[in-house]
Design a protein around this motif. Sequence first.
Motif, mmCIF file in Angstrom:
data_model
loop_
_atom_site.group_PDB
_atom_site.id
_atom_site.type_symbol
_atom_site.label_atom_id
_atom_site.label_comp_id
_atom_site.label_asym_id
_atom_site.label_seq_id
_atom_site.Cartn_x
_atom_site.Cartn_y
_atom_site.Cartn_z
ATOM 1 N N LEU A 34 26.001 34.914 35.581
ATOM 2 C CA LEU A 34 27.335 35.285 35.104
ATOM 3 C C LEU A 34 28.316 35.410 36.269
ATOM 4 O O LEU A 34 29.522 35.233 36.083
ATOM 5 N N PHE A 35 27.814 35.731 37.447
ATOM 6 C CA PHE A 35 28.628 35.759 38.661
ATOM 7 C C PHE A 35 28.228 34.578 39.516
ATOM 8 O O PHE A 35 27.063 34.446 39.906
ATOM 9 N N ASN A 36 29.203 33.717 39.824
ATOM 10 C CA ASN A 36 28.885 32.458 40.501
ATOM 11 C C ASN A 36 28.853 32.563 42.025
ATOM 12 O O ASN A 36 28.588 31.574 42.709
ATOM 13 N N GLY A 37 29.140 33.754 42.584
ATOM 14 C CA GLY A 37 29.088 33.941 44.021
ATOM 15 C C GLY A 37 30.304 33.426 44.764
ATOM 16 O O GLY A 37 30.373 33.551 45.995
ATOM 17 N N LYS A 38 31.279 32.879 44.032
ATOM 18 C CA LYS A 38 32.457 32.280 44.668
ATOM 19 C C LYS A 38 33.763 32.953 44.264
ATOM 20 O O LYS A 38 34.659 33.140 45.074
ATOM 21 N N ASN A 39 33.882 33.286 42.973
ATOM 22 C CA ASN A 39 35.122 33.863 42.455
ATOM 23 C C ASN A 39 34.819 34.638 41.174
ATOM 24 O O ASN A 39 33.651 34.785 40.792
ATOM 25 N N LEU A 40 35.869 35.106 40.525
ATOM 26 C CA LEU A 40 35.710 35.920 39.320
ATOM 27 C C LEU A 40 35.901 35.097 38.051
ATOM 28 O O LEU A 40 36.246 35.661 36.996
ATOM 29 N N ASP A 41 35.656 33.808 38.123
ATOM 30 C CA ASP A 41 35.744 32.972 36.922
ATOM 31 C C ASP A 41 34.846 33.540 35.827
ATOM 32 O O ASP A 41 33.667 33.853 36.057
ATOM 33 N N GLY A 42 35.408 33.667 34.620
ATOM 34 C CA GLY A 42 34.658 34.202 33.487
ATOM 35 C C GLY A 42 34.779 35.701 33.326
ATOM 36 O O GLY A 42 34.288 36.249 32.344
ATOM 37 N N TRP A 43 35.429 36.360 34.283
ATOM 38 C CA TRP A 43 35.552 37.813 34.264
ATOM 39 C C TRP A 43 37.031 38.233 34.237
ATOM 40 O O TRP A 43 37.883 37.538 34.798
ATOM 41 N N LYS A 44 37.303 39.393 33.616
ATOM 42 C CA LYS A 44 38.676 39.875 33.525
ATOM 43 C C LYS A 44 38.667 41.400 33.521
ATOM 44 O O LYS A 44 37.907 42.016 32.773
ATOM 45 N N PRO A 45 39.522 42.041 34.348
ATOM 46 C CA PRO A 45 39.466 43.495 34.475
ATOM 47 C C PRO A 45 40.340 44.236 33.469
ATOM 48 O O PRO A 45 41.330 43.708 32.962
ATOM 49 N N LYS A 46 39.947 45.478 33.215
ATOM 50 C CA LYS A 46 40.785 46.435 32.478
ATOM 51 C C LYS A 46 40.663 47.769 33.199
ATOM 52 O O LYS A 46 39.596 48.381 33.221
ATOM 53 N N ILE A 47 41.761 48.218 33.798
ATOM 54 C CA ILE A 47 41.797 49.463 34.563
ATOM 55 C C ILE A 47 42.702 50.452 33.836
ATOM 56 O O ILE A 47 43.791 50.075 33.364
ATOM 57 N N THR A 48 42.267 51.700 33.726
ATOM 58 C CA THR A 48 43.030 52.715 33.004
ATOM 59 C C THR A 48 44.460 52.801 33.521
ATOM 60 O O THR A 48 44.691 52.938 34.725
ATOM 61 N N GLY A 49 45.417 52.701 32.600
ATOM 62 C CA GLY A 49 46.826 52.762 32.944
ATOM 63 C C GLY A 49 47.467 51.409 33.154
ATOM 64 O O GLY A 49 48.684 51.323 33.357
ATOM 65 N N TYR A 50 46.672 50.349 33.081
ATOM 66 C CA TYR A 50 47.169 48.994 33.323
ATOM 67 C C TYR A 50 46.746 48.076 32.182
ATOM 68 O O TYR A 50 45.783 48.346 31.465
ATOM 69 N N ALA A 51 47.472 46.985 32.033
ATOM 70 C CA ALA A 51 47.176 46.025 30.980
ATOM 71 C C ALA A 51 45.871 45.285 31.267
ATOM 72 O O ALA A 51 45.455 45.143 32.428
ATOM 73 N N GLY A 82 37.901 51.769 35.951
ATOM 74 C CA GLY A 82 38.055 50.358 35.636
ATOM 75 C C GLY A 82 36.766 49.711 35.169
ATOM 76 O O GLY A 82 35.663 50.217 35.400
ATOM 77 N N HIS A 83 36.935 48.569 34.507
ATOM 78 C CA HIS A 83 35.800 47.778 34.023
ATOM 79 C C HIS A 83 36.199 46.316 34.105
ATOM 80 O O HIS A 83 37.345 45.964 33.809
ATOM 81 N N ILE A 84 35.265 45.478 34.494
ATOM 82 C CA ILE A 84 35.520 44.047 34.504
ATOM 83 C C ILE A 84 34.589 43.405 33.483
ATOM 84 O O ILE A 84 33.370 43.617 33.505
ATOM 85 N N PHE A 85 35.177 42.645 32.550
ATOM 86 C CA PHE A 85 34.474 42.144 31.377
ATOM 87 C C PHE A 85 34.120 40.675 31.519
ATOM 88 O O PHE A 85 34.951 39.861 31.952
ATOM 89 N N TYR A 86 32.903 40.343 31.098
ATOM 90 C CA TYR A 86 32.540 38.933 30.994
ATOM 91 C C TYR A 86 33.130 38.374 29.709
ATOM 92 O O TYR A 86 33.301 39.085 28.717
ATOM 93 N N ASN A 238 25.275 45.798 16.996
ATOM 94 C CA ASN A 238 24.277 44.739 17.141
ATOM 95 C C ASN A 238 24.722 43.635 18.099
ATOM 96 O O ASN A 238 23.972 42.688 18.344
ATOM 97 N N GLU A 239 25.932 43.759 18.652
ATOM 98 C CA GLU A 239 26.410 42.800 19.636
ATOM 99 C C GLU A 239 27.621 43.399 20.344
ATOM 100 O O GLU A 239 28.125 44.455 19.946
ATOM 101 N N GLY A 240 28.072 42.737 21.373
ATOM 102 C CA GLY A 240 29.259 43.207 22.073
ATOM 103 C C GLY A 240 29.402 42.533 23.422
ATOM 104 O O GLY A 240 28.618 41.649 23.802
ATOM 105 N N TYR A 241 30.401 42.975 24.145
ATOM 106 C CA TYR A 241 30.702 42.419 25.469
ATOM 107 C C TYR A 241 29.996 43.221 26.555
ATOM 108 O O TYR A 241 29.521 44.335 26.319
ATOM 109 N N ILE A 242 29.947 42.653 27.748
ATOM 110 C CA ILE A 242 29.319 43.272 28.912
ATOM 111 C C ILE A 242 30.389 43.501 29.958
ATOM 112 O O ILE A 242 31.230 42.631 30.201
#
Length: 286
Positions: A34-51, A82-86, A238-242
Amino acid sequence: MKPLLLALAPFALLAPMFAQAPSGAQDQKDWVQLFNGKNLDGWKPKITGYAFGDNFGNTFRVEDGLLKVSYDKYDQFNSRFGHIFYKDKFSHYIIAVEYRFTGDQAKGGPAWAFRNSGIMIHCQRPETIGKDQDFPISIEVQLLGGNGKDARTNANVCTPGTNLVMDGSLVTKHCINSTSKTFHGDQWVRVEAVVHGDSVVRHVVNGETVLTYEMPQIGGGSVTNFDPAAKPDGLLLNEGYISLQSESHPIEFRKVELLNLVGCIDPKAKNFKSYYVKADNSACKY
């Protein structure tokens, strides 16, 4: 809605994981990085107080092939959890990370967050998280480090906006300790969560099972500023995001990988895998 309590035989559900499997391609595990070792492709952050998508302070970054959670651009932590979502959600899978804590905690971080992070499983859809919401409604597999002298178990479970079942009883306590040993210093540790939908979840540290529970479900507290529509208490998860956490202590990940346990279970198919625990025979290839 009242929490659903059903009689389960959880370890029977885990039997395919432990059965003696035949050798060959059907037994070779197809881990996805899920982490390609190069960049954050496929991931997106959500930090409290920010969009959603605003990576305040470049909190989540990739340096030297590592996914790092850093706070060098914070003057104070100010409860900016904060959390970074796949990008994809999953139901039956094994999520594994190899991590280590580094450096000092961000100024103003809570004492309980010292060498504290987590893998959040069965997360709500990140687009539904409120701007000022502190944690996603989810189950947390805690990633913890010791202070150099005191005992502190690793891979505990915490429940922001959720509950779970242990030994046939609904558990509403926010955090439950595992049986793991303490990991002091900046050593690399591998933590896995074996997730079977809304039935059984196991936490594994360096190959050793340290915690098992069943029936993750929405309910309880320990989450603020959420949309009530996103929290239908009693609903089984029974399912969800990581997602991976930022809780004020710097942490590095050298590996984030997933083994999907859903797939073709027809032994006649070319892509049959002996470790699948949920059928999706529409994926079979002959």
